[in-house]
Design a protein around this motif. Structure first.
Motif, PDB file in Angstrom:
ATOM      1  N   PHE A  85       0.841  -1.196   0.000  1.00 15.72           N
ATOM      2  CA  PHE A  85       0.000   0.000   0.000  1.00 15.72           C
ATOM      3  C   PHE A  85       0.877   1.247   0.000  1.00 15.72           C
ATOM      4  CE2 PHE A  85      -2.631  -3.291   1.913  1.00 15.72           C
ATOM      5  CZ  PHE A  85      -3.882  -3.076   1.326  1.00 15.72           C
ATOM      6  N   SER A  86       0.587   2.168  -0.915  1.00 10.24           N
ATOM      7  CA  SER A  86       1.298   3.444  -0.975  1.00 10.24           C
ATOM      8  C   SER A  86       0.293   4.567  -0.737  1.00 10.24           C
ATOM      9  CB  SER A  86       1.966   3.640  -2.338  1.00 10.24           C
ATOM     10  OG  SER A  86       2.870   2.581  -2.612  1.00 10.24           O
ATOM     11  N   MET A  87       0.579   5.455   0.216  1.00  9.68           N
ATOM     12  CA  MET A  87      -0.338   6.540   0.521  1.00  9.68           C
ATOM     13  C   MET A  87      -0.424   7.564  -0.606  1.00  9.68           C
ATOM     14  SD  MET A  87       0.285   7.383   4.574  1.00  9.68           S
ATOM     15  CE  MET A  87      -0.840   8.792   4.499  1.00  9.68           C
ATOM     16  N   TYR A  88       0.695   7.755  -1.305  1.00  9.75           N
ATOM     17  CA  TYR A  88       0.754   8.746  -2.378  1.00  9.75           C
ATOM     18  C   TYR A  88       1.352   8.110  -3.640  1.00  9.75           C
ATOM     19  CZ  TYR A  88      -0.076  11.994   1.493  1.00  9.75           C
ATOM     20  OH  TYR A  88      -0.603  12.632   2.591  1.00  9.75           O
ATOM     21  N   GLY A  89       1.477   8.938  -4.685  1.00  7.97           N
ATOM     22  CA  GLY A  89       1.921   8.432  -5.980  1.00  7.97           C
ATOM     23  C   GLY A  89       3.320   7.862  -6.006  1.00  7.97           C
ATOM     24  N   GLY A 117       2.486   5.509   6.519  1.00  8.19           N
ATOM     25  CA  GLY A 117       3.334   6.485   5.848  1.00  8.19           C
ATOM     26  C   GLY A 117       3.274   7.810   6.574  1.00  8.19           C
ATOM     27  N   ALA A 118       3.827   8.846   5.944  1.00 12.49           N
ATOM     28  CA  ALA A 118       3.822  10.191   6.526  1.00 12.49           C
ATOM     29  C   ALA A 118       2.838  11.057   5.762  1.00 12.49           C
ATOM     30  CB  ALA A 118       5.213  10.795   6.467  1.00 12.49           C
ATOM     31  N   GLN A 119       2.038  11.818   6.502  1.00 10.62           N
ATOM     32  CA  GLN A 119       1.047  12.678   5.869  1.00 10.62           C
ATOM     33  C   GLN A 119       1.712  13.886   5.224  1.00 10.62           C
ATOM     34  OE1 GLN A 119      -2.821  13.072   8.123  1.00 10.62           O
ATOM     35  NE2 GLN A 119      -1.562  12.240   9.777  1.00 10.62           N
ATOM     36  N   ASP A 120       1.251  14.186   4.012  1.00 11.52           N
ATOM     37  CA  ASP A 120       1.802  15.314   3.289  1.00 11.52           C
ATOM     38  C   ASP A 120       1.525  16.610   4.050  1.00 11.52           C
ATOM     39  OD1 ASP A 120       2.836  16.673   0.861  1.00 11.52           O
ATOM     40  OD2 ASP A 120       0.774  17.418   0.766  1.00 11.52           O
ATOM     41  N   ASN A 209      -2.617   5.103  -3.741  1.00 17.49           N
ATOM     42  CA  ASN A 209      -3.466   6.307  -3.758  1.00 17.49           C
ATOM     43  C   ASN A 209      -2.638   7.484  -4.207  1.00 17.49           C
ATOM     44  OD1 ASN A 209      -4.885   4.552  -1.456  1.00 17.49           O
ATOM     45  ND2 ASN A 209      -6.370   6.022  -2.230  1.00 17.49           N
ATOM     46  N   ASP A 210      -3.314   8.470  -4.764  1.00 16.22           N
ATOM     47  CA  ASP A 210      -2.600   9.683  -5.155  1.00 16.22           C
ATOM     48  C   ASP A 210      -3.542  10.872  -5.093  1.00 16.22           C
ATOM     49  OD1 ASP A 210      -0.482  11.248  -5.860  1.00 16.22           O
ATOM     50  OD2 ASP A 210      -0.338  10.559  -7.930  1.00 16.22           O
ATOM     51  N   GLN A 211      -2.976  12.043  -4.835  1.00 13.83           N
ATOM     52  CA  GLN A 211      -3.734  13.288  -4.761  1.00 13.83           C
ATOM     53  C   GLN A 211      -2.738  14.437  -4.809  1.00 13.83           C
ATOM     54  OE1 GLN A 211      -5.345  12.277  -0.826  1.00 13.83           O
ATOM     55  NE2 GLN A 211      -4.279  14.051   0.026  1.00 13.83           N
ATOM     56  N   TRP A 212      -3.281  15.665  -4.891  1.00 12.27           N
ATOM     57  CA  TRP A 212      -2.404  16.822  -4.920  1.00 12.27           C
ATOM     58  C   TRP A 212      -1.661  16.943  -3.593  1.00 12.27           C
ATOM     59  CZ3 TRP A 212      -0.783  19.917  -8.724  1.00 12.27           C
ATOM     60  CH2 TRP A 212      -0.063  21.060  -8.363  1.00 12.27           C
ATOM     61  N   THR A 213      -0.380  17.145  -3.677  1.00 10.06           N
ATOM     62  CA  THR A 213       0.422  17.283  -2.450  1.00 10.06           C
ATOM     63  C   THR A 213       1.047  18.669  -2.400  1.00 10.06           C
ATOM     64  OG1 THR A 213       2.310  16.266  -3.600  1.00 10.06           O
ATOM     65  CG2 THR A 213       0.937  14.840  -2.230  1.00 10.06           C
TER      66      THR A 213
END
Length: 214
Positions: A85-89, A117-120, A209-213
């Motif tokens: 699982f990856s929190m971001y891209g 993971g670490a929150q953006d 998962n991915d979103q604007w960081t």
């Protein structure tokens, strides 16, 4: 004597030709081309079948997440490679959470907290149980209403997307939710599933998962 041999040799060849009339010779190049085209068609047909199977698996997984049917979700985890699982891209095999299928099944119903993971922005560790992570992060919005793509990225932000580098030989899907106008489209979200075929079935090896960081 030499002058006599040449006419006899010519006569022998002429008789041989009459006894063995010339037959059409198969065009080897054409045959090879036809065989190549057939192989390409077969491969293309197989790819179409694979694409359909991936799309079906993608939709079933989304529905399972929406209804919190984690038993069905678990059934798609790769039996040998497990799931990451990856929190971001940005995919980081050394840091991302990874479970074998057996461990996922074992700890799914528990209250065990994992650091995903670490929150953006804040950099704070994101801790949650498996169920909470699936419900609140992986399926943070209704991705069953998303835009679908196969082996193609629809979303792109300011973070590095290295999925193809980490999984160069696997197929992936993208389920993209467009951002709103009031937020300038920056509140987009997407979820990517990385698949690998095993014994005739498409299995998950990664959820990204991915979103604007920031």
């Amino acid at each position: 004597m030499k002058n006599f041999i040449i006419p006899v040799l010519a006569l022998t060849l002429l008789v041989a030709c009459k006894k063995n009339p010339e037959k059409p010779v198969p065009n080897v190049i054409d045959s090879m081309a036809q065989a190549k085209e057939k192989n390409i068609e077969t491969a293309a047909q197989k790819k179409k079948t694979d694409v359909a199977a991936v799309k079906t698996a993608n939709d079933e997984i989304l529905q399972a997440l929406k209804s919190k049917d984690y038993k069905t979700f678990t059934s798609f985890i790769h039996p040998e490679k497990g799931i990451s699982f990856s929190m971001y891209g940005f995919v980081d095999p050394k840091e991302d959470m990874h479970f074998s299928k057996a461990d996922f099944e074992k700890y799914l119903p528990t209250k065990t907290l994992y650091t995903w993971g670490a929150q953006d922005g804040s950099g704070d560790p994101y801790k949650a149980t498996i169920k909470d992570y699936l419900a609140k992060w992986v399926f943070s919005t209704d991705f069953t209403a998303s835009q679908y793509s196969f082996n193609q990225f629809l979303a792109g932000g300011n973070s590095l997307n290295n999925l193809k580098k980490i999984y160069p030989d696997q197929d992936f899907t993208e389920n993209y939710i467009k951002g709103s106008e009031k937020n300038g489209g920056m509140d987009w979200k997407t979820i990517r599933f990385v698949f690998e075929e095993f014994q005739g079935k498409q299995y998950l090896v990664a959820v990204v998962n991915d979103q604007w960081t920031i």
